[in-house]
Design a protein around this motif. Structure first.
Motif, PDB file in Angstrom:
ATOM      1  N   SER A  38      76.003 -15.524  25.922  1.00 59.26           N
ATOM      2  CA  SER A  38      76.639 -14.720  24.549  1.00 59.26           C
ATOM      3  C   SER A  38      75.821 -15.652  23.561  1.00 59.26           C
ATOM      4  O   SER A  38      75.300 -15.353  22.717  1.00 59.26           O
ATOM      5  CB  SER A  38      77.043 -13.445  24.596  1.00 59.26           C
ATOM      6  OG  SER A  38      76.884 -12.455  25.406  1.00 59.26           O
ATOM      7  N   VAL A  48      72.492 -17.190  23.204  1.00 63.10           N
ATOM      8  CA  VAL A  48      71.572 -15.746  22.272  1.00 63.10           C
ATOM      9  C   VAL A  48      71.837 -16.052  21.354  1.00 63.10           C
ATOM     10  O   VAL A  48      70.753 -15.879  20.984  1.00 63.10           O
ATOM     11  CB  VAL A  48      71.655 -14.807  23.259  1.00 63.10           C
ATOM     12  CG1 VAL A  48      71.079 -13.632  22.592  1.00 63.10           C
ATOM     13  CG2 VAL A  48      71.204 -14.448  24.946  1.00 63.10           C
ATOM     14  N   CYS A  97      68.782 -16.360  18.540  1.00 63.08           N
ATOM     15  CA  CYS A  97      67.892 -15.782  17.668  1.00 63.08           C
ATOM     16  C   CYS A  97      68.293 -15.550  15.895  1.00 63.08           C
ATOM     17  O   CYS A  97      67.584 -15.594  15.416  1.00 63.08           O
ATOM     18  CB  CYS A  97      69.121 -14.500  17.528  1.00 63.08           C
ATOM     19  SG  CYS A  97      68.421 -13.537  19.040  1.00 63.08           S
ATOM     20  N   VAL A 118      62.684 -13.672  21.587  1.00 62.93           N
ATOM     21  CA  VAL A 118      63.685 -12.766  21.567  1.00 62.93           C
ATOM     22  C   VAL A 118      64.011 -11.667  23.093  1.00 62.93           C
ATOM     23  O   VAL A 118      65.063 -11.394  23.858  1.00 62.93           O
ATOM     24  CB  VAL A 118      63.592 -11.864  20.301  1.00 62.93           C
ATOM     25  CG1 VAL A 118      64.546 -11.036  20.234  1.00 62.93           C
ATOM     26  CG2 VAL A 118      63.775 -12.580  19.210  1.00 62.93           C
ATOM     27  N   GLY A 119      62.573 -11.207  23.472  1.00 62.76           N
ATOM     28  CA  GLY A 119      62.780 -10.658  24.947  1.00 62.76           C
ATOM     29  C   GLY A 119      63.145 -11.174  25.642  1.00 62.76           C
ATOM     30  O   GLY A 119      63.787 -10.331  26.747  1.00 62.76           O
ATOM     31  N   LEU A 143      66.944 -11.418  25.681  1.00 62.01           N
ATOM     32  CA  LEU A 143      67.373 -10.313  26.093  1.00 62.01           C
ATOM     33  C   LEU A 143      67.089 -10.251  27.305  1.00 62.01           C
ATOM     34  O   LEU A 143      68.086  -9.448  28.202  1.00 62.01           O
ATOM     35  CB  LEU A 143      67.008  -8.717  25.456  1.00 62.01           C
ATOM     36  CG  LEU A 143      67.523  -9.800  23.998  1.00 62.01           C
ATOM     37  CD1 LEU A 143      66.750  -7.876  23.323  1.00 62.01           C
ATOM     38  CD2 LEU A 143      68.769  -9.527  23.842  1.00 62.01           C
ATOM     39  N   SER A 184      69.285 -12.523  29.372  1.00 60.23           N
ATOM     40  CA  SER A 184      71.540 -11.470  29.350  1.00 60.23           C
ATOM     41  C   SER A 184      71.033 -10.836  29.829  1.00 60.23           C
ATOM     42  O   SER A 184      72.042 -11.174  30.373  1.00 60.23           O
ATOM     43  CB  SER A 184      71.482 -11.831  27.390  1.00 60.23           C
ATOM     44  OG  SER A 184      72.253 -11.093  27.357  1.00 60.23           O
ATOM     45  N   ALA A 185      70.697  -9.980  30.488  1.00 60.36           N
ATOM     46  CA  ALA A 185      70.586  -8.410  30.929  1.00 60.36           C
ATOM     47  C   ALA A 185      71.090  -9.092  32.426  1.00 60.36           C
ATOM     48  O   ALA A 185      71.995  -8.610  32.615  1.00 60.36           O
ATOM     49  CB  ALA A 185      69.289  -8.100  30.580  1.00 60.36           C
ATOM     50  N   PHE A 193      76.207  -7.550  24.959  1.00 59.96           N
ATOM     51  CA  PHE A 193      74.863  -6.861  25.126  1.00 59.96           C
ATOM     52  C   PHE A 193      74.239  -5.811  24.580  1.00 59.96           C
ATOM     53  O   PHE A 193      72.917  -6.242  23.152  1.00 59.96           O
ATOM     54  CB  PHE A 193      74.125  -6.114  26.528  1.00 59.96           C
ATOM     55  CG  PHE A 193      72.871  -6.533  26.320  1.00 59.96           C
ATOM     56  CD1 PHE A 193      72.044  -7.369  27.551  1.00 59.96           C
ATOM     57  CD2 PHE A 193      72.231  -5.086  26.399  1.00 59.96           C
ATOM     58  CE1 PHE A 193      70.442  -7.351  27.356  1.00 59.96           C
ATOM     59  CE2 PHE A 193      70.994  -4.869  26.805  1.00 59.96           C
ATOM     60  CZ  PHE A 193      70.075  -6.434  26.569  1.00 59.96           C
ATOM     61  N   GLN A 196      74.080  -7.931  21.151  1.00 59.73           N
ATOM     62  CA  GLN A 196      73.140  -9.430  21.499  1.00 59.73           C
ATOM     63  C   GLN A 196      71.445  -8.439  20.754  1.00 59.73           C
ATOM     64  O   GLN A 196      70.508  -9.309  20.285  1.00 59.73           O
ATOM     65  CB  GLN A 196      72.567  -9.673  22.824  1.00 59.73           C
ATOM     66  CG  GLN A 196      73.722 -10.717  22.575  1.00 59.73           C
ATOM     67  CD  GLN A 196      74.082 -11.044  24.779  1.00 59.73           C
ATOM     68  OE1 GLN A 196      72.791 -10.709  25.247  1.00 59.73           O
ATOM     69  NE2 GLN A 196      75.243 -11.539  24.567  1.00 59.73           N
ATOM     70  N   PHE A 197      71.480  -7.111  21.508  1.00 59.78           N
ATOM     71  CA  PHE A 197      70.631  -6.544  21.152  1.00 59.78           C
ATOM     72  C   PHE A 197      70.580  -5.996  19.832  1.00 59.78           C
ATOM     73  O   PHE A 197      69.084  -6.149  19.241  1.00 59.78           O
ATOM     74  CB  PHE A 197      70.089  -5.402  21.597  1.00 59.78           C
ATOM     75  CG  PHE A 197      68.764  -4.054  21.657  1.00 59.78           C
ATOM     76  CD1 PHE A 197      68.256  -4.344  22.418  1.00 59.78           C
ATOM     77  CD2 PHE A 197      68.830  -3.611  21.326  1.00 59.78           C
ATOM     78  CE1 PHE A 197      66.541  -4.046  22.758  1.00 59.78           C
ATOM     79  CE2 PHE A 197      67.766  -2.640  20.742  1.00 59.78           C
ATOM     80  CZ  PHE A 197      67.079  -2.849  21.700  1.00 59.78           C
ATOM     81  N   GLY A 227      69.063  -9.138  18.081  1.00 55.02           N
ATOM     82  CA  GLY A 227      67.789 -10.143  18.432  1.00 55.02           C
ATOM     83  C   GLY A 227      66.143  -9.296  17.777  1.00 55.02           C
ATOM     84  O   GLY A 227      65.400  -9.718  17.682  1.00 55.02           O
TER      85      GLY A 227
END
Length: 116
Positions: free
Chosen positions: A22, A25, A29, A46-47, A50, A53-54, A94, A97-98, A101
């Motif tokens: 995290s 990320v 970002c 960014v995708g 993520l 990260s997922a 998450f 983070q989204f 992003g």
């Protein structure tokens, strides 16, 4: 006491592993927001952040769920008690983070006003 001590701490190590992902990320970002000028490349980066990260969150959740019953009896109760909190922690990180992003991609005043 013949069990390995690493099994007792493995669920905690999984959560710390995801916390480290995290941080990377968030920093990534923020750095991309300042340096990338091509929106398509920014969306791809960014995708990718993520997705990694997922996958890290799923890995940490699986480690928590699968390794907790193998720990010593007092630790099993501890991990069973905090399982919902650990999963909420992973999901919350998450989601944050989204949001970072999306804010990095759209760089608008509205999204960065919220995140200041």
């Amino acid at each position: 006491m013949n069990d390995l001590l690493i099994i007792d701490m493995l669920p905690t190590y999984g959560l710390l592993f995801y916390l480290l992902i995290s941080v990377f990320v968030f920093v990534g970002c923020r750095g991309l927001r300042r340096r990338a000028s091509d929106r398509g490349l920014l969306r791809f980066a960014v995708g990718a952040f993520l997705v990694v990260s997922a996958l890290g969150a799923v890995f940490a959740a699986l480690v928590y769920i699968m390794a907790a019953p193998l720990a010593q009896p007092d630790m099993v109760d501890f991990y069973r008690t905090y399982r919902p909190g650990a999963l909420i922690f992973l999901l919350g990180l998450f989601i944050i983070q989204f949001v970072f992003g999306v804010a990095a991609v759209y760089r608008g005043k509205v999204t960065w006003y919220i995140l200041r």
